[in-house]
Scaffold this active site. Structure first.
Site, PDB file in Angstrom:
ATOM      1  N   HIS A  93      19.105  37.987  84.573  1.00 51.72           N
ATOM      2  CA  HIS A  93      20.227  37.142  84.320  1.00 51.72           C
ATOM      3  C   HIS A  93      20.344  35.858  84.819  1.00 51.72           C
ATOM      4  O   HIS A  93      21.282  34.991  84.708  1.00 51.72           O
ATOM      5  CB  HIS A  93      21.687  37.823  84.633  1.00 51.72           C
ATOM      6  CG  HIS A  93      22.039  38.004  86.145  1.00 51.72           C
ATOM      7  ND1 HIS A  93      21.133  38.954  86.941  1.00 51.72           N
ATOM      8  CD2 HIS A  93      23.014  37.511  86.949  1.00 51.72           C
ATOM      9  CE1 HIS A  93      21.758  38.797  88.033  1.00 51.72           C
ATOM     10  NE2 HIS A  93      22.673  38.035  88.172  1.00 51.72           N
ATOM     11  N   SER A 189       7.123  36.404  73.465  1.00 51.15           N
ATOM     12  CA  SER A 189       6.738  34.865  73.727  1.00 51.15           C
ATOM     13  C   SER A 189       5.639  34.707  72.771  1.00 51.15           C
ATOM     14  O   SER A 189       4.827  35.424  72.374  1.00 51.15           O
ATOM     15  CB  SER A 189       6.085  34.722  74.968  1.00 51.15           C
ATOM     16  OG  SER A 189       5.406  33.483  75.137  1.00 51.15           O
ATOM     17  N   SER A 190       6.051  33.649  72.024  1.00 47.87           N
ATOM     18  CA  SER A 190       4.989  33.074  70.923  1.00 47.87           C
ATOM     19  C   SER A 190       3.481  32.888  71.444  1.00 47.87           C
ATOM     20  O   SER A 190       2.646  33.186  70.732  1.00 47.87           O
ATOM     21  CB  SER A 190       5.178  31.701  70.393  1.00 47.87           C
ATOM     22  OG  SER A 190       5.556  30.860  71.202  1.00 47.87           O
ATOM     23  N   CYS A 191       3.217  32.912  72.719  1.00 43.71           N
ATOM     24  CA  CYS A 191       1.960  32.870  73.304  1.00 43.71           C
ATOM     25  C   CYS A 191       1.111  34.231  73.161  1.00 43.71           C
ATOM     26  O   CYS A 191      -0.008  34.170  73.407  1.00 43.71           O
ATOM     27  CB  CYS A 191       1.871  32.233  74.758  1.00 43.71           C
ATOM     28  SG  CYS A 191       2.445  33.714  75.994  1.00 43.71           S
ATOM     29  N   TYR A 218      -0.346  36.739  81.018  1.00 40.81           N
ATOM     30  CA  TYR A 218       0.730  36.950  80.873  1.00 40.81           C
ATOM     31  C   TYR A 218       0.979  37.510  79.161  1.00 40.81           C
ATOM     32  O   TYR A 218       1.537  38.529  79.150  1.00 40.81           O
ATOM     33  CB  TYR A 218       1.411  35.368  80.612  1.00 40.81           C
ATOM     34  CG  TYR A 218       2.919  35.322  80.141  1.00 40.81           C
ATOM     35  CD1 TYR A 218       3.829  35.916  81.151  1.00 40.81           C
ATOM     36  CD2 TYR A 218       3.255  34.832  79.171  1.00 40.81           C
ATOM     37  CE1 TYR A 218       5.207  36.021  80.705  1.00 40.81           C
ATOM     38  CE2 TYR A 218       4.615  34.783  78.746  1.00 40.81           C
ATOM     39  CZ  TYR A 218       5.490  35.439  79.441  1.00 40.81           C
ATOM     40  OH  TYR A 218       6.818  35.315  79.256  1.00 40.81           O
ATOM     41  N   LYS A 222       2.736  40.823  78.030  1.00 42.47           N
ATOM     42  CA  LYS A 222       3.873  40.967  77.028  1.00 42.47           C
ATOM     43  C   LYS A 222       3.659  41.543  76.049  1.00 42.47           C
ATOM     44  O   LYS A 222       4.316  42.620  75.386  1.00 42.47           O
ATOM     45  CB  LYS A 222       4.353  39.271  76.440  1.00 42.47           C
ATOM     46  CG  LYS A 222       4.828  38.450  77.641  1.00 42.47           C
ATOM     47  CD  LYS A 222       6.111  38.985  78.329  1.00 42.47           C
ATOM     48  CE  LYS A 222       7.147  38.478  77.542  1.00 42.47           C
ATOM     49  NZ  LYS A 222       8.503  38.896  78.053  1.00 42.47           N
ATOM     50  N   LEU A 248      10.986  27.609  74.913  1.00 41.09           N
ATOM     51  CA  LEU A 248      12.539  27.638  75.015  1.00 41.09           C
ATOM     52  C   LEU A 248      12.868  26.674  75.951  1.00 41.09           C
ATOM     53  O   LEU A 248      11.976  26.270  76.788  1.00 41.09           O
ATOM     54  CB  LEU A 248      13.057  28.912  75.607  1.00 41.09           C
ATOM     55  CG  LEU A 248      12.807  29.964  74.609  1.00 41.09           C
ATOM     56  CD1 LEU A 248      12.967  31.564  75.145  1.00 41.09           C
ATOM     57  CD2 LEU A 248      13.664  30.062  73.417  1.00 41.09           C
ATOM     58  N   HIS A 261       7.592  24.402  82.583  1.00 47.24           N
ATOM     59  CA  HIS A 261       7.283  24.166  81.030  1.00 47.24           C
ATOM     60  C   HIS A 261       7.262  22.725  80.912  1.00 47.24           C
ATOM     61  O   HIS A 261       7.902  21.933  81.518  1.00 47.24           O
ATOM     62  CB  HIS A 261       8.043  24.966  80.124  1.00 47.24           C
ATOM     63  CG  HIS A 261       7.701  26.344  80.112  1.00 47.24           C
ATOM     64  ND1 HIS A 261       8.561  27.264  80.651  1.00 47.24           N
ATOM     65  CD2 HIS A 261       6.328  27.116  79.656  1.00 47.24           C
ATOM     66  CE1 HIS A 261       7.855  28.645  80.595  1.00 47.24           C
ATOM     67  NE2 HIS A 261       6.577  28.423  79.779  1.00 47.24           N
TER      68      HIS A 261
END
Ligand code: GFB
Length: 392
Positions: A93, A189-191, A218, A222, A248, A261
């Site tokens: 959070h 995640s898109s990766c 990573y 994921k 993001l 990033h």
């Protein structure tokens, strides 16, 4: 045709747009109305008013209004979904995504949002996580915790990215199943999609080719989390869903130049160049890779929307459906932060994946769309950076 201001009243109420804006840009009115309907069940407006507003927009010939009207039975009735007093655990959070989701849940009137800081709960420790679930009994889980970072952090700490993320996903999913969580949303995640897969990337391209080497560790972790959601669904019949956000950014981002990033890094670089009076701003790589950027509050909206509306084994992409080159991004940030600066590319730094544009057709078919365009999102993020000195 464009008369009937009374019928625009609910659109004004839900979206906060002026009547003039709605009349001159009804497509925007419709989109923003659709986004708000999902979160405004107890707003005091009857469903017939919303239908009337949509019908009005339909008369001005808006593509998609018919589908929305047909879907109103589901979309307007949030009370069939997660009750506002539900115990909802948001893992991670304090991060960019987790904090945005907590803001969204609070704004939607959810009063029992559960959180635990890193000091209170080590999510890599199964015994501790199980104990915490036994005590807190979360009914819903939005699982976004994990070790994240930009291209350089992924290169420097692959073992940590693999271990921490594998463990965190395993412990939370296992505890959620054991303690009978009603529904869990896991964010990927898109990766995790193959490096060179066709663009835009459809959900079914997962595991159809080799991964990008700069974020392989990573991505493997994921993917394991995503596959765990599917496995728990199949074996235990539990409602674990997963979604795949694109890159993001937004308030609460990490602005550390080594580990962040690209978007927050460039905000900081342009800002510091402006302060020091230096003209040149160094941008890593060639500037030619393309990235899609989603403002984190839009992502939070999508998460609450999916938790309420989606229950399928297939993962679902969350993005804008638009991308820019890193060079264009740098130009856009420079125009906002320090217009007289000059971009210098550092070719010794890696480019990473050439392009990763998500196909968001499935999400759009559910009627969800982003509302914050890139320029506006950069402005808000820069404002947050100025107010918080880049500290989360
Ligand atoms: O955002 P970023 O670090 O991650 O880099 P990825 C995106 C692109 O921006 C790369 C370039 O081509 C970078 O070389 N870039 C230019 C910069 N200047 C900078 C800078 O100052 N800082 C950074 N960080 N980049 C990550 C993955 O990939 O995407 C993660 O490594 C995660 O696993 C994340 O999935 C969403 O988009 O390349």
């Amino acid at each position: 045709m464009r008369r009937g201001p009374k019928l625009t009243d609910p659109v004004v109420f839900f979206t906060g747009l002026s009547q003039a804006t709605i009349l001159s840009d009804p497509v925007r009115g419709l989109r923003e109305l659709a986004a708000h309907i999902f979160f405004s069940a107890d707003s005091g407006y009857a469903r017939k008013d919303v239908l009337a507003a949509l019908a009005y927009l339909h008369t001005v010939d808006i593509l998609g209004a018919t589908a929305l009207i047909a879907g109103m039975g589901q979309t307007a009735n949030m009370n069939d979904s997660i009750p506002p007093d539900s115990r909802i655990y948001v893992s991670g959070h304090r991060g960019l995504v987790g904090s945005a989701i907590c803001r969204r849940l609070a704004a939607d009137g959810y009063q029992n949002v559960l959180t635990a800081s890193r000091d209170q709960l080590d999510l890599r420790d199964q015994a501790a996580v199980s104990c915490w679930f036994a005590e807190q009994q979360p009914e819903y889980v939005i699982h976004v915790a994990g070790k994240v970072g930009g291209i350089e952090a992924n290169r420097a700490y692959p073992a940590e990215f693999l271990y921490d993320n594998l463990m965190i996903h395993a412990t939370v999913l296992q505890a959620a199943w054991r303690h009978k969580t009603k529904k869990l949303l896991y964010l990927g995640s898109s990766c995790i999609y193959p490096r060179d897969c066709p663009q835009p990337i459809k959900e079914e391209y997962l595991l159809t080719g080799p991964l990008e080497v700069t974020n392989e560790a990573y991505a493997i972790a994921k993917i394991a989390g995503l596959k765990s959601c599917q496995a728990y669904r199949r074996q235990y019949d539990c409602h674990f869903i997963s979604a795949m956000p694109t890159n993001l950014y937004g308030p609460g981002d990490n602005f550390d130049l080594e580990t962040s990033h690209v978007l927050p890094a460039l905000i900081r670089k342009f800002h510091e160049a402006k302060l020091s009076g230096s003209e040149d701003v160094v941008v890593w790589g060639s500037g030619s890779p393309k990235r899609e950027f989603l403002y984190v509050d839009d992502l939070a909206n999508a998460c609450v929307f999916l938790l309420n509306q989606y229950d399928d084994e297939q993962t679902i992409n969350i993005g804008t459906g638009q991308d820019v080159t890193i060079g264009e991004l740098a130009q856009q940030i420079g125009d906002i932060v320090y217009p007289t600066s000059r971009v210098v590319f550092d070719a010794t730094k890696p480019d990473g994946t050439p392009r990763k544009l998500l196909d968001v057709g499935r999400l759009h078919a559910l009627t969800w769309r982003h509302t914050t365009e890139l320029e506006e999102g950069i402005r808000r993020t820069y404002q947050w950076f100025l107010e918080n000195n880049g500290e989360t």
